[in-house]
Every structure is written in structure tokens, then in C-alpha cells.
Design a protein around this motif. Structure first.
Motif, short mmCIF file in Angstrom:
data_model
loop_
_atom_site.label_atom_id
_atom_site.label_comp_id
_atom_site.label_asym_id
_atom_site.label_seq_id
_atom_site.Cartn_x
_atom_site.Cartn_y
_atom_site.Cartn_z
N VAL A 258 1.23 9.26 1.20
CA VAL A 258 0.46 8.68 0.10
C VAL A 258 1.37 8.43 -1.10
CG1 VAL A 258 -1.40 9.10 -1.56
CG2 VAL A 258 -1.72 9.66 0.86
N PHE A 259 2.26 9.38 -1.36
CA PHE A 259 3.17 9.19 -2.49
C PHE A 259 4.10 8.01 -2.26
CE2 PHE A 259 7.17 9.92 -4.71
CZ PHE A 259 6.72 10.03 -6.02
N PHE A 260 4.61 7.86 -1.03
CA PHE A 260 5.47 6.71 -0.73
C PHE A 260 4.71 5.40 -0.90
CE2 PHE A 260 8.48 9.29 2.19
CZ PHE A 260 9.27 9.60 1.10
N ALA A 261 3.44 5.40 -0.49
CA ALA A 261 2.62 4.20 -0.66
C ALA A 261 2.46 3.87 -2.15
CB ALA A 261 1.26 4.40 0.00
N ALA A 262 2.25 4.91 -2.96
CA ALA A 262 2.13 4.70 -4.41
C ALA A 262 3.44 4.17 -4.98
CB ALA A 262 1.75 6.02 -5.08
N ALA A 263 4.56 4.73 -4.51
CA ALA A 263 5.87 4.29 -5.00
C ALA A 263 6.13 2.83 -4.64
CB ALA A 263 6.97 5.18 -4.41
N GLU A 264 5.72 2.43 -3.45
CA GLU A 264 5.91 1.03 -3.04
C GLU A 264 5.06 0.09 -3.89
OE1 GLU A 264 5.04 1.12 1.09
OE2 GLU A 264 7.00 1.94 1.67
N GLN A 265 3.89 0.53 -4.27
CA GLN A 265 3.03 -0.31 -5.12
C GLN A 265 3.62 -0.48 -6.52
OE1 GLN A 265 -1.02 1.08 -5.26
NE2 GLN A 265 -1.30 1.01 -3.05
N ILE A 266 4.24 0.58 -7.05
CA ILE A 266 4.76 0.54 -8.41
C ILE A 266 6.18 -0.04 -8.46
CG2 ILE A 266 5.41 1.91 -10.43
CD1 ILE A 266 2.43 1.79 -10.08
N LEU A 267 7.04 0.45 -7.57
CA LEU A 267 8.45 0.08 -7.63
C LEU A 267 8.81 -1.08 -6.71
CD1 LEU A 267 10.03 3.68 -7.60
CD2 LEU A 267 9.53 2.24 -9.58
N GLY A 268 8.04 -1.25 -5.64
CA GLY A 268 8.35 -2.27 -4.65
C GLY A 268 8.97 -1.67 -3.39
#
Length: 303
Positions: A258-268
Motif C-alpha cells: 500500500v505504501f509503494f502504491a501511495a509513493a507511485e501516486q505521489i512521486l511517479g
């Protein structure tokens, strides 16, 4: 959105520079101590630098809370000003009235110097705090230096706090600013958080908001430092989004996926992939060095 779900009474990862949420890492404590010490010295300038999002503004807010009550503070948050505009802004911050159409460097300077003298007579300290100071023009910095010329036998009547990104350090190395650079009595460069400090930082903010660190899994906490590089502002952005995603999935614990998914949404996707590959190369490099050392060690047994 997720506050009630996780039992929080406030947003723990707001990017607003709220001193209540300031995690005093050893670096933050040292930065605050340097600024406090510098303001007590006789010199005119103290300086705090650091990369974007490392917590410089939040440290400065904490500093404001600790200043004595007999202190008048002038804040400049937008330093992209000419020398004349800067002096006018300082007058505004100090509550000085003037006729803008008749304003000049001399008239503004005279007003400010008179105010500094009056404050000193009344036992009031005067502090000028400039955020994003790396944007100041050299001639504007020189004008600030001239304001600090008013002094008693023991101290300057105006103390200036310069807060900015690392470019500020390079700016002050210019030859025409060497006199100002010599007046800096304390300087500190704020570095990102280490991996243990990231864990403590997250735990602190959750605790202030009425929660605890168990909301994040152990593997997630390790991933936070890996992806954010220990930059507090990035930690806040990604953890806030991760809590939102966990809430939408009705998960009581923020897992690494879930954290990686959040990071991809914010950072790309590309940034996250690059940082993960960077960490893998680091591990491979360590493994290679260990293998070489072990090889030499084993080989020496047969010599």
C-alpha cells in the motif's frame, strides 16, 4: 477522511510547519541550539540551510516560540524583492508608517535605524527572519548587512536569521558578500533523517495525533526511508496518502504494498523504481565487498 478509522484526533502528516509536530532529532536539536546561540551572540547574522523539505521552516517556528517575550520579530517570507522593497517590507513588519511615494533607501533606512534604537532603549530585542533566503539578490543582502551596522559596544541592535536551501551557502561565497559572511556567528546545515530517525519521526507524529506506530507494519517503516530518503516533507506526503489508501481498502495496518502504491501516486512509477533499484545496487555492492574480503581471508589460510 481516515482519522476516525485509525483512532486519530488530528492529521499527523500535514505538511504545514506546526511546531507541535516537530520531531527533535539530534540534528534538529543541534540546529535549534545553533540558532539560539547565534542570536545571543554579538554578531548580526545566523544561518540555517538544508535541502527542500528537511524541516528548516518548522525549526524556525520552534525558534520563534523560544525567543524572549521582549523580542520584536520581522518576518520576510517572500525574499524575491529589490533592496527598496525589502526595506519597505521591514518597515511594514516593524509597524512603521511611511509615505510610499516618497520612499527611498535613505528614508527607509533612517526609519528602521530609529526603530532599532528605540527598541534598544526600551529593552526590546529586534530579530529579522528571512525564509527562502537563497533567492535574495546580492545587493539586497548587502543592504541587510548595512542595517546591522547599528550597534552598541557589546552587540548589534538587529539580529538577522537567514533560512534557505544549500544555494545560499554558495551565494555567500561571492567576493562582494565576504563582509556579510564574516558576520555570521552561527551556521548549520540540516541533513535528512536516518532510518532509525524516520521510524521515530513517524511514531512521534502519530503519538501527537493520538495514535501509535503500530498503524504501519515493520516492513513499511523500512520502506519509508528507502523511498523518501529521510526528507520529512516527503514522508508526510507519502504517509498521508498511504493512510488514505489503507482506509479505502479497509486495512487496519498500512502494509508495504500500500505504501509503494501511495509513493507511485505521489512521486511517479519511475522515481519509485529508480530508488528501489538504487537500494538493490547498494546491497549488491556490499555483498561484493564482503565476498572479496572473505575470499582474501580464506586464501590466507592456505598460504
Amino acid at each position: 477522511m481516515y482519522l476516525n478509522y485509525f483512532g486519530l484526533n488530528d492529521n499527523p502528516f500535514s505538511i504545514a510547519p506546526n511546531p507541535d509536530y516537530l520531531y527533535m532529532s539530534p540534528r534538529h536539536k543541534e540546529a535549534l541550539a545553533h540558532l539560539t546561540f547565534g542570536l545571543r551572540e554579538s554578531g548580526g547574522f545566523v544561518m540555517l540551510t538544508g535541502e527542500v523539505g528537511t524541516g528548516k521552516t518548522t525549526v524556525s517556528r520552534k525558534l520563534l516560540q523560544q525567543l524572549p517575550e521582549n523580542t520584536q520579530v520581522a518576518m520576510i517570507l517572500n525574499p524575491t524583492l529589490s533592496a527598496l522593497e525589502l526595506l519597505a517590507t521591514v518597515c511594514d513588519e516593524l509597524g512603521l508608517s511611511y509615505q510610499s511615494e516618497k520612499g527611498s533607501l535613505k528614508s527607509f533606512t533612517d526609519l528602521i535605524l530609529s526603530k532599532l534604537a528605540a527598541n534598544h532603549q526600551a529593552g526590546i530585542n529586534t530579530v529579522l527572519m528571512v525564509d527562502e533566503a537563497q533567492h535574495l539578490l546580492p545587493e539586497v543582502l548587502e543592504q541587510l548587512r548595512l542595517l546591522t551596522n547599528l550597534e552598541t559596544n557589546r552587540e548589534k541592535l538587529l539580529k538577522v536569521v537567514l533560512i534557505g536551501q544549500p544555494e545560499l551557502q554558495q551565494l555567500l561565497k561571492r567576493n562582494e558578500l565576504r563582509q556579510l559572511a564574516q558576520r555570521i556567528t552561527a551556521r548549520y546545515h540540516l541533513l535528512p533523517l536516518t532510518s532509525p530517525e524516520v521510524r521515530a519521526y513517524i511514531g512521534h507524529r502519530l503519538s501527537v495525533a493520538g495514535g501509535d506506530i503500530s498503524i504501519f507494519s515493520q516492513s513499511t517503516l523500512k520502506a519509508v526511508h528507502q523511498i523518501t530518503g529521510g526528507i520529512p516533507r516527503v514522508i508526510n506526503l507519502l504517509c498521508d496518502r498511504a493512510l488514505t489508501l489503507a482506509f479505502t481498502k479497509q486495512q487496519a495496518v498500512v502494509k508495504k504494498a500500500v505504501f509503494f502504491a501511495a509513493a507511485e501516486q505521489i512521486l511517479g512509477d519511475d522515481v519509485v523504481s529508480q530508488r528501489l533499484q538504487g537500494r538493490r545496487r547498494w546491497y549488491l555492492g556490499i555483498a561484493f565487498v564482503v565476498a572479496i574480503v572473505c575470499g582474501f581471508g580464506l586464501g590466507s589460510l592456505y598460504v
